[in-house]
Design a protein around this motif. Sequence first.
Motif, mmCIF file in Angstrom:
data_model
loop_
_atom_site.group_PDB
_atom_site.id
_atom_site.type_symbol
_atom_site.label_atom_id
_atom_site.label_comp_id
_atom_site.label_asym_id
_atom_site.label_seq_id
_atom_site.Cartn_x
_atom_site.Cartn_y
_atom_site.Cartn_z
ATOM 1 N N VAL A 36 -4.859 4.280 -2.234
ATOM 2 C CA VAL A 36 -4.284 3.640 -1.025
ATOM 3 C C VAL A 36 -4.295 4.736 0.061
ATOM 4 C CG1 VAL A 36 -2.564 2.240 -0.318
ATOM 5 C CG2 VAL A 36 -3.120 2.279 -2.600
ATOM 6 N N ALA A 37 -5.069 4.073 1.371
ATOM 7 C CA ALA A 37 -4.776 4.582 2.416
ATOM 8 C C ALA A 37 -3.473 4.485 3.155
ATOM 9 C CB ALA A 37 -5.858 4.106 3.721
ATOM 10 N N LEU A 38 -2.790 5.759 3.608
ATOM 11 C CA LEU A 38 -1.678 5.818 4.039
ATOM 12 C C LEU A 38 -1.603 6.255 5.632
ATOM 13 C CD1 LEU A 38 0.249 7.805 1.086
ATOM 14 C CD2 LEU A 38 0.016 5.443 1.668
ATOM 15 N N LYS A 39 -0.609 6.092 6.269
ATOM 16 C CA LYS A 39 -0.456 6.930 7.756
ATOM 17 C C LYS A 39 0.086 8.036 7.618
ATOM 18 C CE LYS A 39 -1.713 3.672 10.742
ATOM 19 N NZ LYS A 39 -0.673 2.899 11.624
ATOM 20 N N GLU A 40 -0.132 8.973 8.612
ATOM 21 C CA GLU A 40 0.413 10.434 8.656
ATOM 22 C C GLU A 40 1.823 10.379 8.086
ATOM 23 O OE1 GLU A 40 0.494 14.570 11.374
ATOM 24 O OE2 GLU A 40 -0.359 12.707 11.940
ATOM 25 N N GLY A 41 2.406 11.339 7.057
ATOM 26 C CA GLY A 41 3.792 11.328 6.764
ATOM 27 C C GLY A 41 4.244 10.335 6.002
ATOM 28 N N ALA A 42 3.463 9.324 5.545
ATOM 29 C CA ALA A 42 3.950 8.274 4.567
ATOM 30 C C ALA A 42 4.170 8.605 3.122
ATOM 31 C CB ALA A 42 3.101 7.215 4.500
ATOM 32 N N GLY A 43 4.933 8.320 2.511
ATOM 33 C CA GLY A 43 5.549 8.766 1.167
ATOM 34 C C GLY A 43 5.427 7.548 0.201
ATOM 35 N N PHE A 44 5.818 7.840 -1.036
ATOM 36 C CA PHE A 44 5.998 6.810 -1.908
ATOM 37 C C PHE A 44 7.151 6.985 -2.949
ATOM 38 C CE2 PHE A 44 3.327 9.763 -4.266
ATOM 39 C CZ PHE A 44 3.871 9.676 -5.402
ATOM 40 N N LYS A 45 7.718 6.049 -3.668
ATOM 41 C CA LYS A 45 8.627 6.086 -4.599
ATOM 42 C C LYS A 45 8.357 5.317 -5.637
ATOM 43 C CE LYS A 45 12.866 7.360 -5.935
ATOM 44 N NZ LYS A 45 13.285 8.611 -6.366
ATOM 45 N N LEU A 46 8.459 5.713 -6.995
ATOM 46 C CA LEU A 46 8.503 4.902 -8.298
ATOM 47 C C LEU A 46 9.708 4.095 -8.358
ATOM 48 C CD1 LEU A 46 6.474 4.289 -10.498
ATOM 49 C CD2 LEU A 46 7.525 6.091 -11.792
ATOM 50 N N SER A 47 9.241 2.682 -9.013
ATOM 51 C CA SER A 47 10.703 2.164 -9.475
ATOM 52 C C SER A 47 11.206 2.490 -10.639
ATOM 53 C CB SER A 47 10.263 0.493 -9.311
ATOM 54 O OG SER A 47 9.324 0.177 -10.570
ATOM 55 N N THR A 49 11.250 0.979 -13.687
ATOM 56 C CA THR A 49 10.642 0.557 -14.870
ATOM 57 C C THR A 49 9.211 1.157 -14.814
ATOM 58 O OG1 THR A 49 9.666 -1.548 -13.670
ATOM 59 C CG2 THR A 49 11.851 -1.386 -14.840
ATOM 60 N N GLY A 50 8.876 1.949 -13.558
ATOM 61 C CA GLY A 50 7.341 2.328 -13.432
ATOM 62 C C GLY A 50 6.333 1.227 -13.342
ATOM 63 N N GLU A 51 6.732 0.091 -12.806
ATOM 64 C CA GLU A 51 6.042 -1.011 -12.463
ATOM 65 C C GLU A 51 5.547 -1.243 -11.120
ATOM 66 O OE1 GLU A 51 7.136 -4.574 -14.220
ATOM 67 O OE2 GLU A 51 7.606 -3.837 -16.323
ATOM 68 N N ARG A 52 6.281 -0.464 -10.156
ATOM 69 C CA ARG A 52 6.208 -0.822 -8.590
ATOM 70 C C ARG A 52 6.071 0.484 -7.963
ATOM 71 N NH1 ARG A 52 10.293 -6.103 -7.731
ATOM 72 N NH2 ARG A 52 9.273 -7.498 -9.211
ATOM 73 N N LEU A 53 5.530 0.463 -6.853
ATOM 74 C CA LEU A 53 5.591 1.606 -5.999
ATOM 75 C C LEU A 53 6.145 1.210 -4.735
ATOM 76 C CD1 LEU A 53 2.333 3.406 -6.559
ATOM 77 C CD2 LEU A 53 4.541 4.391 -7.308
ATOM 78 N N ALA A 54 7.024 1.841 -4.036
ATOM 79 C CA ALA A 54 7.564 1.360 -2.861
ATOM 80 C C ALA A 54 6.887 2.627 -1.686
ATOM 81 C CB ALA A 54 8.995 1.796 -2.199
ATOM 82 N N VAL A 55 5.795 2.039 -0.944
ATOM 83 C CA VAL A 55 5.147 2.833 0.110
ATOM 84 C C VAL A 55 5.801 2.784 1.249
ATOM 85 C CG1 VAL A 55 3.016 3.539 1.126
ATOM 86 C CG2 VAL A 55 3.122 2.709 -1.275
ATOM 87 N N PHE A 56 6.176 3.894 2.182
ATOM 88 C CA PHE A 56 7.087 3.891 3.196
ATOM 89 C C PHE A 56 6.564 4.754 4.367
ATOM 90 C CE2 PHE A 56 9.036 6.443 -0.035
ATOM 91 C CZ PHE A 56 9.348 7.662 0.655
ATOM 92 N N GLY A 57 6.861 4.538 5.601
ATOM 93 C CA GLY A 57 6.618 5.466 6.703
ATOM 94 C C GLY A 57 6.636 4.609 7.942
ATOM 95 N N LYS A 58 5.579 4.846 8.868
ATOM 96 C CA LYS A 58 5.643 4.451 10.176
ATOM 97 C C LYS A 58 5.170 2.855 10.071
ATOM 98 C CE LYS A 58 4.573 9.016 12.163
ATOM 99 N NZ LYS A 58 3.563 9.943 12.846
#
Length: 288
Positions: A36-47, A49-58
Amino acid sequence: RRESWEGPDGRITTAASAERKLIAWEVETGRQLYEVALKEGAGFKLSPTGERLAVFGKDGVQIRRASDGSMIRPMSGRPADPGYEFRSVVFSPDETLLAAKYGYSGSRPDKLWIWNVETGEATVNGLPEDVNPQSFSADGTMLLTLRRLSLEPRHGNVASVWNTSTGERETKEFPQEANVSHAMLSPDGRLVVTASYQGNVQVWKIGERTRNQAASVPRTTELLCPPIRHNSPVDGLKFSGDGKQLFIAGGDRVGVWELPSVSKTEVLFGRSISLSRNGSRAAYFASL
């Protein structure tokens, strides 16, 4: 950043963010699953249950499927000013809520957002406090945060607990003998553990709200026991799924404490700890 998890189908996946991409692989075969393409400095967090990802940043915060990286929905609101971004994301245990710090790369104060994951709508929109979300209670009604005392990391933080529906304080800030580096809220929301860079650990009991007590009035807090002294600076805190055990990791040891008696049951050699999804099993990792 790198994280591994076991999905509902039993497949072990690992993902890493680098060079503006989130890339996931199947551990057993090494086969790349998606990117998945991300912006510079973006991160992710696993839920949990391991079923979802939160992708966050600018670009704001997005919820994606951990199995294939596809979009589920974006969370409402996105940084409106250059230099602002979402970071420090935390899921509630049942994955119905998501909290994130909304901050600026400079010295301006940060704010806290909380969303309903199923609708993407904010329940707390820009709480005007410079706080970092740490952990939710199991029912999602309370959120533990840390507030920086200064821009210098070694000056530490102070902890407090918030109502996730109203944005009101559930407790005042917890006093600490030394500056806080880590904090954790118990699953039932009745205990808060704070740990310092010096290895001092304090266990706090949150009082019950009285029938006539206004929601804007913080609950009482008291120390459950004298401060615990860990052998080195604390690297992590974990509660078991039932909240009856506290794990304190730091240096080359993990201390296991029974609650609410706060009695040490064993010391294990390891640098960090990871719990199974339901919190019933623990794994300890050591540097060899």
